[in-house]
Write an enzyme that holds these catalytic residues in place. Structure first.
Site, mmCIF file in Angstrom:
data_model
loop_
_atom_site.group_PDB
_atom_site.id
_atom_site.type_symbol
_atom_site.label_atom_id
_atom_site.label_comp_id
_atom_site.label_asym_id
_atom_site.label_seq_id
_atom_site.Cartn_x
_atom_site.Cartn_y
_atom_site.Cartn_z
ATOM 1 N N GLY A 91 -67.882 2.580 -24.338
ATOM 2 C CA GLY A 91 -68.774 3.536 -23.667
ATOM 3 C C GLY A 91 -68.167 4.933 -23.641
ATOM 4 O O GLY A 91 -68.820 5.917 -24.025
ATOM 5 N N ASP A 138 -59.612 -6.112 -22.005
ATOM 6 C CA ASP A 138 -60.333 -7.201 -22.671
ATOM 7 C C ASP A 138 -59.908 -7.417 -24.136
ATOM 8 O O ASP A 138 -60.224 -8.442 -24.709
ATOM 9 C CB ASP A 138 -61.843 -6.928 -22.645
ATOM 10 C CG ASP A 138 -62.374 -6.768 -21.225
ATOM 11 O OD1 ASP A 138 -61.711 -7.267 -20.292
ATOM 12 O OD2 ASP A 138 -63.432 -6.148 -21.047
HETATM 13 O O1 F6P Z 1 -63.782 -4.323 -19.162
HETATM 14 C C1 F6P Z 1 -62.718 -4.554 -18.304
HETATM 15 C C2 F6P Z 1 -63.121 -5.406 -17.159
HETATM 16 O O2 F6P Z 1 -61.983 -5.650 -16.370
HETATM 17 C C3 F6P Z 1 -63.792 -6.719 -17.511
HETATM 18 O O3 F6P Z 1 -62.883 -7.698 -17.938
HETATM 19 C C4 F6P Z 1 -64.505 -7.032 -16.237
HETATM 20 O O4 F6P Z 1 -65.652 -7.788 -16.490
HETATM 21 C C5 F6P Z 1 -64.894 -5.686 -15.713
HETATM 22 O O5 F6P Z 1 -64.046 -4.751 -16.329
HETATM 23 C C6 F6P Z 1 -64.811 -5.539 -14.225
HETATM 24 O O6 F6P Z 1 -65.362 -4.312 -13.892
HETATM 25 P P1 F6P Z 1 -65.420 -3.764 -12.403
HETATM 26 O O7 F6P Z 1 -64.031 -3.350 -12.035
HETATM 27 O O8 F6P Z 1 -66.345 -2.610 -12.476
HETATM 28 O O9 F6P Z 1 -65.897 -4.885 -11.545
#
Ligand code: F6P
Length: 357
Positions: A91, A138
């Site tokens: 993004g 990820d």
């Molecule tokens: O993309 C990184 C990540 O940590 C994912 O593994 C997880 O689904 C998401 O971000 C969690 O996002 P947030 O901190 O917005 O809940």
């Protein structure tokens, strides 16, 4: 992230460039003012071992629309900024490339409105160079072997799993542990191998794994039962948060727990590791990766041709690479979309003898 900020800024200084840190992600570019701070060598001392990012990060809605990017462009031109190095996932990198593509039009509009002078428009505003660095626990970006943060996160997950295994062994329990990763099973799979888990559910590979079983419930329970009979006192099952079942529906840890309890009668607990996976002291490898890639990003800025393609700094076979940013983003999105598509699941199914990995 901090090792990356440090490497970029210090290498920029070493190349006689003037580095600025943008605070709070794209929001800082849109807001300008004290959110875009000139940084010197000393400002970056001691940040390497810190988790998270000292310059902040944020999801920024305004930057997704042209007026937001126009404001960012104005702030950048006024400060004499003509290059942007972005660390983030697909993004953030897409946002940077949109800004690059729109840049000439944005500067023209600002000049017409009299917000930037003709000299600014043809000087610093003449072109914007963009370079992307991939920061994501990820490890889900195409065209690079590893992303900044993934190794640290994997270490954190393994430490947590090792702790959980202590209880599992002592009490002869089953643990179903959900790990992060969105649509990418890298963290889950690597952790499963590294701690010797009994089973792992991945987004890319819906179970059952072999044709001997009608469904994942039967296959997983047969394996857990066999392991138990062989003297394994614990059962450890890892579920990636984006895992799917054979009908391509999300597979949640609670469902797995229910199956284990009902079919095997094992005392079972669910643990969601959550945000401990995203923080804390970065691993040595991540500090190294962020440093060598940050240094390469500065060189890439000085070489970049803004009219063609923006580069993304990656890693391939232990070498730092520079690949077309938007091609990497496009491939990443295609793969992520595939994960929920039926034909992909069918193709990934090992029961299909025609399928070649
Ligand atoms: O993309 C990184 C990540 O940590 C994912 O593994 C997880 O689904 C998401 O971000 C969690 O996002 P947030 O901190 O917005 O809940």
């Amino acid at each position: 992230m901090n090792a990356c900020v440090r490497a970029v800024a210090r290498c920029a200084l070493a190349r006689c460039c003037i580095p600025y840190a943008v605070l709070e992600g794209y929001q800082g570019l849109v807001d300008g003012g004290d959110k875009v701070k000139r940084v010197g060598w000393e400002d970056l001392r001691g940040i390497m071992p810190l988790g998270g990012t000292v310059i902040g990060s944020a999801r920024c809605l305004p930057f997704r629309s042209r007026p937001g990017r126009l404001a960012a462009c104005l702030n950048m031109v006024k400060l004499g900024i003509d290059a942007l190095i972005v660390v983030g996932g697909d993004g953030s990198l897409t946002g940077a490339d949109i800004l690059r593509a729109e840049w000439a039009g944005l500067v023209e509009e600002l000049a017409k409105e009299g917000k930037v002078t003709q000299e600014e428009a043809t000087g610093v505003g003449a072109e914007l160079k963009i370079v992307g660095l991939v920061g994501s626990i990820d490890n889900d970006m195409a065209m690079t072997d590893i992303t900044i943060g993934a190794n640290t996160s994997l270490h954190r997950i393994c430490e947590a799993l090792d702790s959980i295994v202590s209880t599992a062994l002592s009490h002869q329990r089953a643990f179903v542990v959900e790990v992060m990763g969105r649509h990418c099973g890298w963290l889950a799979l690597m952790a499963a191998i590294a701690v010797g888990a009994d089973w792992v559910f991945l987004p890319e590979r819906p179970p059952p794994m072999t044709s001997r079983y009608p469904d994942w419930e039967s296959e997983m329970c047969a394996l857990l039962q066999r392991n138990k009979e062989m003297g394994n006192r614990k059962a450890l099952i890892i579920v990636c948060e984006g895992a799917i079942d054979q009908s391509l529906q999300p597979l949640k840890p609670e469902k797995v727990k229910e199956v284990i309890e009902k079919r095997l009668g094992l005392d079972t607990r669910v643990t969601t590791l959550g945000h401990i996976q995203r923080g804390g002291t970065p691993s040595a490898y991540d500090r190294f990766l962020a440093t060598v890639q940050g240094a390469r990003a500065v060189d890439a800025v000085l070489e970049a041709n803004p009219t063609t393609m923006s580069p993304m700094i990656g890693m391939s076979e232990n070498q730092v690479t520079s690949v077309p940013l938007m091609e990497a983003v496009k491939t990443t999105k295609e793969v992520a979309n595939c994960v929920s598509r039926k034909d992909f699941a069918a193709a990934m199914d090992l029961r299909d003898p025609e399928f070649k990995h």
